[in-house]
Enzyme design. Structure first.
Site, PDB file in Angstrom:
ATOM      1  N   GLU A 198       0.841  -1.192   0.000  1.00 44.23           N
ATOM      2  CA  GLU A 198       0.000   0.000   0.000  1.00 44.23           C
ATOM      3  C   GLU A 198       0.878   1.244   0.000  1.00 44.23           C
ATOM      4  O   GLU A 198       1.850   1.340   0.743  1.00 44.23           O
ATOM      5  CB  GLU A 198      -0.921   0.030   1.222  1.00 44.23           C
ATOM      6  CG  GLU A 198      -1.810   1.275   1.247  1.00 44.23           C
ATOM      7  CD  GLU A 198      -2.839   1.243   2.352  1.00 44.23           C
ATOM      8  OE1 GLU A 198      -3.771   0.423   2.251  1.00 44.23           O
ATOM      9  OE2 GLU A 198      -2.693   2.023   3.318  1.00 44.23           O
ATOM     10  N   HIS A 256      -7.854   2.939  -4.345  1.00 45.22           N
ATOM     11  CA  HIS A 256      -8.849   3.082  -3.274  1.00 45.22           C
ATOM     12  C   HIS A 256      -9.918   4.081  -3.740  1.00 45.22           C
ATOM     13  O   HIS A 256      -9.618   5.055  -4.432  1.00 45.22           O
ATOM     14  CB  HIS A 256      -8.211   3.622  -2.001  1.00 45.22           C
ATOM     15  CG  HIS A 256      -7.283   2.670  -1.324  1.00 45.22           C
ATOM     16  ND1 HIS A 256      -7.162   2.592   0.042  1.00 45.22           N
ATOM     17  CD2 HIS A 256      -6.417   1.751  -1.824  1.00 45.22           C
ATOM     18  CE1 HIS A 256      -6.262   1.680   0.364  1.00 45.22           C
ATOM     19  NE2 HIS A 256      -5.791   1.167  -0.769  1.00 45.22           N
ATOM     20  N   ASP A 290     -14.588   7.531   5.943  1.00 45.39           N
ATOM     21  CA  ASP A 290     -14.914   8.054   7.276  1.00 45.39           C
ATOM     22  C   ASP A 290     -16.135   8.960   7.220  1.00 45.39           C
ATOM     23  O   ASP A 290     -16.314   9.724   6.268  1.00 45.39           O
ATOM     24  CB  ASP A 290     -13.732   8.835   7.843  1.00 45.39           C
ATOM     25  CG  ASP A 290     -12.505   7.961   8.052  1.00 45.39           C
ATOM     26  OD1 ASP A 290     -12.684   6.750   8.319  1.00 45.39           O
ATOM     27  OD2 ASP A 290     -11.383   8.477   7.942  1.00 45.39           O
ATOM     28  N   ALA A 298     -20.309   0.720   1.522  1.00 44.09           N
ATOM     29  CA  ALA A 298     -19.379   0.180   0.533  1.00 44.09           C
ATOM     30  C   ALA A 298     -20.086  -0.690  -0.488  1.00 44.09           C
ATOM     31  O   ALA A 298     -19.738  -0.675  -1.672  1.00 44.09           O
ATOM     32  CB  ALA A 298     -18.281  -0.618   1.240  1.00 44.09           C
ATOM     33  N   GLN A 313      -7.902  -4.906   7.615  1.00 42.36           N
ATOM     34  CA  GLN A 313      -7.262  -3.810   8.318  1.00 42.36           C
ATOM     35  C   GLN A 313      -6.121  -4.365   9.153  1.00 42.36           C
ATOM     36  O   GLN A 313      -5.986  -5.578   9.344  1.00 42.36           O
ATOM     37  CB  GLN A 313      -8.274  -3.091   9.208  1.00 42.36           C
ATOM     38  CG  GLN A 313      -9.405  -2.430   8.451  1.00 42.36           C
ATOM     39  CD  GLN A 313      -8.966  -1.138   7.776  1.00 42.36           C
ATOM     40  OE1 GLN A 313      -7.840  -1.032   7.293  1.00 42.36           O
ATOM     41  NE2 GLN A 313      -9.842  -0.162   7.716  1.00 42.36           N
TER      42      GLN A 313
END
Length: 325
Positions: A24, A84, A116, A132, A193
Site C-alpha cells: 500500500e 482506493h 470516514d 461500501a 485492516q
C-alpha cells in the site's frame, strides 16, 4: 451418469496457487515526499508484486494527486495499481465519473470503501452513497456499460475486512454480515485492516467461511517497528498491540535493534496468517521500503517468475516534484 470431466480426473491440474504479494502506498504531500516515494516505488517494483494499492483521502480530498500517481504508475512502471475509492458524501454521478476516470487511465482494480463519516457530524448530501456495497454495485454498473472497452481486462473489486470488531460495529458477527453483503454485491476479494495478534486473522477466516464468505481474505500487515504508529493504529482500530512487543521496542537501545525486533514480530504475524490459510500478504508500507523489504526477505514467499517484465526507471526528481504539486 455422465463420465467425469477432465478436471475431475486430474484434481491437481492447475497446481497450487502462488502466494500473492502487494503493497500500500499513499499520494505524496510535498515535492520532497514525492522524490522519496519514487525511490520506494523503484525498490518495491523490483520485487514484482501482484499490485500496489493507492489510498484515497477522506471525501476524495487528494483525488487529483491520487489519480496522477496512479496514472504515472501505469505509464512509467510495470506495477499494477489498485485504486482506493470512498463513497461517503459523494453522489452516484460524481463517483461514476471518478470510476470512469480511473478505468480510462488503465486501472483494473478498485478497493471499494465506505470512508470516514464527517468529523463535524454533518449530514451527507441527499442522494449520496452511504455504504461500501452501494459503491460496489455502482462500479459494476459502470463496468457493464464499458464492457466492450474492458474485454482485455475486467475490473477486480476489493473491500475491507476486520480481524477485530470495527469501531462503529455492534459486534464481530455484524462485521461478517457486512462482509457477506459486500460479496453478494460483487466484491472479488478482501484486504484486512491492520491486526496485531496472530489468532485474529485465523478467527476472522473461520467465522467468515462458516457464514458463507468465499472470496479471498488477504491479511494486511504493517512493519511493527514504530511505537508512534502502533499507538496511533491501536487508537484507530480499538485493538491494543501486544504489551510485550511494546516493551521490547521501547527498551531497544538503537533504531537498528528496534527494527530487528519489529521485523521479526511482523514476520511471525505474517507466517501465522499464511499457516492459517492466507492467500497472500498485503504490506502497509507508509511509503517506506526498507522495513517492508526486510519483512519480505525473511518471509521467503513462493513467488512466480514473470518472463519479460521490464523494470522502467523511476522519474527524475523534477518529475517527482511535478507529481507533488
Amino acid at each position: 451418469m455422465s463420465p467425469p470431466s477432465l478436471i475431475d480426473t486430474h484434481p491437481n491440474l492447475a497446481g497450487a496457487a502462488p502466494v500473492a504479494l502487494s503493497y500500500e502506498l499513499f499520494p505524496p504531500r510535498s515535492a520532497a515526499a514525492a522524490e522519496s516515494l519514487w525511490t520506494t516505488i523503484g525498490e518495491l517494483e523490483a520485487t514484482d508484486p501482484d499490485y500496489v494499492s493507492v489510498t484515497y483521502g477522506a471525501s476524495g480530498s487528494n483525488r487529483g494527486t491520487a489519480v496522477e500517481l496512479i496514472n504515472r504508475l501505469v505509464q512509467e512502471t510495470t506495477l499494477r495499481p489498485l485504486a482506493h475509492l470512498t463513497c461517503v458524501g459523494n453522489s452516484p454521478q460524481e463517483l461514476a465519473e471518478i470510476i470512469g476516470e480511473l478505468l480510462d487511465v488503465g486501472v483494473r482494480g478498485i478497493l471499494a470503501l465506505r470512508g470516514d463519516q464527517p468529523k463535524d457530524g454533518a449530514t451527507p448530501p441527499p442522494g449520496s452513497l452511504r455504504y461500501a456495497q452501494d459503491l460496489i454495485e455502482l462500479i459494476r454498473r459502470v463496468e457493464q456499460r464499458r464492457s466492450a472497452l474492458l474485454c482485455a481486462g475486467k475490473v477486480a473489486v476489493g473491500v475491507a475486512a476486520y480481524p477485530a470488531r470495527h469501531p462503529e460495529s455492534p459486534s464481530e458477527a455484524h462485521d461478517i454480515e457486512v462482509l457477506l453483503a459486500k460479496q453478494r454485491s460483487g466484491a472479488d476479494f478482501a484486504i484486512t485492516q491492520v491486526f496485531f495478534h496472530a489468532e485474529q486473522y485465523a478467527d476472522l477466516l473461520t467465522r467468515a467461511r462458516r457464514a458463507g464468505v468465499t472470496i479471498p481474505i488477504i491479511p494486511g500487515v504493517m512493519p511493527l517497528i514504530s511505537l508512534r504508529r502502533l499507538a496511533r493504529l491501536g487508537e484507530l482500530t480499538g485493538v491494543e498491540p501486544a504489551p510485550e512487543l511494546i516493551d521490547r521496542l521501547a527498551a531497544a537501545d538503537t533504531d537498528a535493534e528496534r527494527t530487528r525486533i519489529g521485523v521479526r514480530a511482523t514476520v511471525d504475524l505474517a507466517n501465522a496468517a499464511l499457516d492459517a490459510g492466507a492467500p497472500g500478504i498485503h504490506l502497509y508500507t507508509f511509503n517506506e521500503h526498507a522495513a517492508a523489504l526486510d519483512v519480505l526477505d525473511k518471509l521467503a514467499l513462493p513467488r512466480p517468475h514473470r518472463h519479460g517484465a521490464q523494470r522502467r526507471p523511476a522519474p527524475s526528481a523534477a518529475t517527482a516534484g511535478q507529481l507533488a504539486s
